[in-house]
Enzyme design. Structure first.
Site, mmCIF file in Angstrom:
data_model
loop_
_atom_site.group_PDB
_atom_site.id
_atom_site.type_symbol
_atom_site.label_atom_id
_atom_site.label_comp_id
_atom_site.label_asym_id
_atom_site.label_seq_id
_atom_site.Cartn_x
_atom_site.Cartn_y
_atom_site.Cartn_z
ATOM 1 N N SER A 16 0.855 -1.192 0.000
ATOM 2 C CA SER A 16 0.000 0.000 0.000
ATOM 3 C C SER A 16 0.883 1.232 0.000
ATOM 4 C CB SER A 16 -0.886 0.025 1.246
ATOM 5 O OG SER A 16 -1.383 1.346 1.427
ATOM 6 N N HIS A 41 -1.360 -1.419 -4.179
ATOM 7 C CA HIS A 41 -2.612 -1.041 -3.513
ATOM 8 C C HIS A 41 -2.640 0.473 -3.292
ATOM 9 C CE1 HIS A 41 -6.093 -2.046 -0.937
ATOM 10 N NE2 HIS A 41 -5.663 -1.114 -0.112
ATOM 11 N N ASP A 43 -4.796 3.501 -1.608
ATOM 12 C CA ASP A 43 -5.844 3.831 -0.648
ATOM 13 C C ASP A 43 -6.389 5.222 -0.938
ATOM 14 O OD1 ASP A 43 -6.049 1.561 1.135
ATOM 15 O OD2 ASP A 43 -3.937 1.953 1.556
ATOM 16 N N MET A 45 -8.963 8.069 -0.265
ATOM 17 C CA MET A 45 -9.819 8.532 0.843
ATOM 18 C C MET A 45 -10.371 9.912 0.509
ATOM 19 S SD MET A 45 -7.512 7.378 4.092
ATOM 20 C CE MET A 45 -6.540 5.857 4.046
ATOM 21 N N HIS A 74 -8.508 1.001 -3.770
ATOM 22 C CA HIS A 74 -9.434 0.781 -2.654
ATOM 23 C C HIS A 74 -10.108 2.122 -2.365
ATOM 24 C CE1 HIS A 74 -9.572 -0.037 2.011
ATOM 25 N NE2 HIS A 74 -10.782 0.122 1.491
ATOM 26 N N MET A 76 -12.159 4.397 -0.401
ATOM 27 C CA MET A 76 -12.796 4.706 0.896
ATOM 28 C C MET A 76 -13.507 6.039 0.713
ATOM 29 S SD MET A 76 -9.700 3.421 3.304
ATOM 30 C CE MET A 76 -8.585 3.338 1.912
ATOM 31 N N MET A 146 -11.305 -5.771 5.836
ATOM 32 C CA MET A 146 -10.462 -4.819 6.570
ATOM 33 C C MET A 146 -10.109 -5.402 7.930
ATOM 34 S SD MET A 146 -9.966 -2.168 4.636
ATOM 35 C CE MET A 146 -9.062 -1.257 5.886
ATOM 36 N N ASP A 184 -6.531 -6.396 4.556
ATOM 37 C CA ASP A 184 -5.879 -5.079 4.531
ATOM 38 C C ASP A 184 -5.876 -4.469 5.925
ATOM 39 O OD1 ASP A 184 -5.023 -2.510 3.881
ATOM 40 O OD2 ASP A 184 -6.783 -2.004 2.672
HETATM 41 C C1 DX5 Z 1 -6.314 1.737 5.822
HETATM 42 C C2 DX5 Z 1 -5.823 1.284 4.465
HETATM 43 C C3 DX5 Z 1 -4.730 0.251 4.475
HETATM 44 C C4 DX5 Z 1 -3.489 0.696 5.159
HETATM 45 C C5 DX5 Z 1 -2.604 -0.467 5.408
HETATM 46 O O1 DX5 Z 1 -7.367 2.608 5.649
HETATM 47 O O2 DX5 Z 1 -6.878 0.714 3.734
HETATM 48 O O3 DX5 Z 1 -4.418 -0.148 3.157
HETATM 49 O O4 DX5 Z 1 -2.804 1.650 4.444
HETATM 50 O O5 DX5 Z 1 -1.503 0.014 6.088
HETATM 51 P P1 DX5 Z 1 -0.709 -0.832 7.171
HETATM 52 O O6 DX5 Z 1 -0.194 -2.038 6.438
HETATM 53 O O7 DX5 Z 1 0.353 0.102 7.618
HETATM 54 O O8 DX5 Z 1 -1.704 -1.208 8.229
HETATM 55 ZN ZN ZN Z 2 -6.514 -0.281 1.640
#
Ligand code: DX5
Ligand code: ZN
Length: 224
Positions: A16, A41, A43, A45, A74, A76, A146, A184
């Protein structure tokens, strides 16, 4: 070979980039690609579905020019139906959205598949597995479980989500589904074996990869 693997029958690792050095993202992605990553990956947001903001289609497009790996976006976000097309146009290969958002989930999954990307459904830690959710699974190519509450990297792994993975694996078998299972949050060498044992095919790892001094060694340690 399955779409999420670079090497047959191998557990896939998806670093990620949330934990990468944001000032050197292209280089970071090239480094994890050379270190054996299977997917990248991203993320995404929106500051609304989760209390944090990250990046959007522009960064996705730039990364798609700097790696051969499939970009696993992903989302969010509260309104994935308004945003997904820009990520598809930017080069996403997989797009997942949360079960917890309102909307036409099978319709959106069908649109994603129609746009040529893998469709994923994401479940937050408190979200239970219910029959309504089981009925949706044929519309999806993967489920993302998650193992932290979404919004931030570097949180502690929540082992109580593991039974959900095992149950999803069981449903996949009983219903004859072609479904990848991704996990994740808080994945590293200590927690990855628990996730693999419970049925995960794809392991997302942010801090455990990008905060280590040897990306290849950490990816290998997570995979084994
Ligand atoms: C959280 C994200 C994850 C996160 C994982 O909202 O979806 O992908 O970045 O990070 P680590 O591996 O540091 O928990
Ligand atoms: Zn993620």
């Amino acid at each position: 070979m399955n779409w999420w693997q670079r090497v047959p029958a191998r557990t896939a690792v998806a670093p990620s980039i949330l934990a990468a050095d944001a000032a050197r993202l292209g280089e970071e992605v090239a480094l994890v690609e050379a270190a054996g990553a299977d997917l990248i990956h991203l993320d995404v947001m929106d500051g609304h579905f989760v209390p944090n903001l990250t990046f959007g289609p522009q960064v996705t497009a730039a990364l798609s020019r700097s790696t051969e790996l499939l970009l696993d976006c992903h989302l969010m976000v509260t309104r994935p139906e308004d945003l997904y097309e820009s990520f598809v146009a930017a080069g996403a290969g997989a797009v997942s959205f949360h079960y917890e958002v309102d909307g036409d989930r099978p319709g959106l999954a069908t649109e994603l598949r129609g746009a040529g990307v893998r469709a994923g459904l994401v479940l937050n830690p408190p979200t239970p597995l219910e029959e309504e959710l089981r009925a949706l699974l044929p519309c999806f190519d993967f489920v993302l479980v998650m193992s932290v509450n979404p919004g931030f990297g570097g949180q502690a792994f929540l082992p109580e989500v593991l039974p959900k993975l095992s149950r999803l694996r069981q449903w996949r078998e009983e219903d004859g589904l072609d479904l990848a299972l991704e996990i994740d949050g808080g994945i590293g060498p200590a927690t990855a074996p628990l996730a693999i044992e419970a049925g995960a095919d794809i392991l997302v790892a942010g801090s455990a990869v990008f905060r280590s001094s040897d990306y290849a060694a950490s990816i290998a340690a997570i995979r084994s």
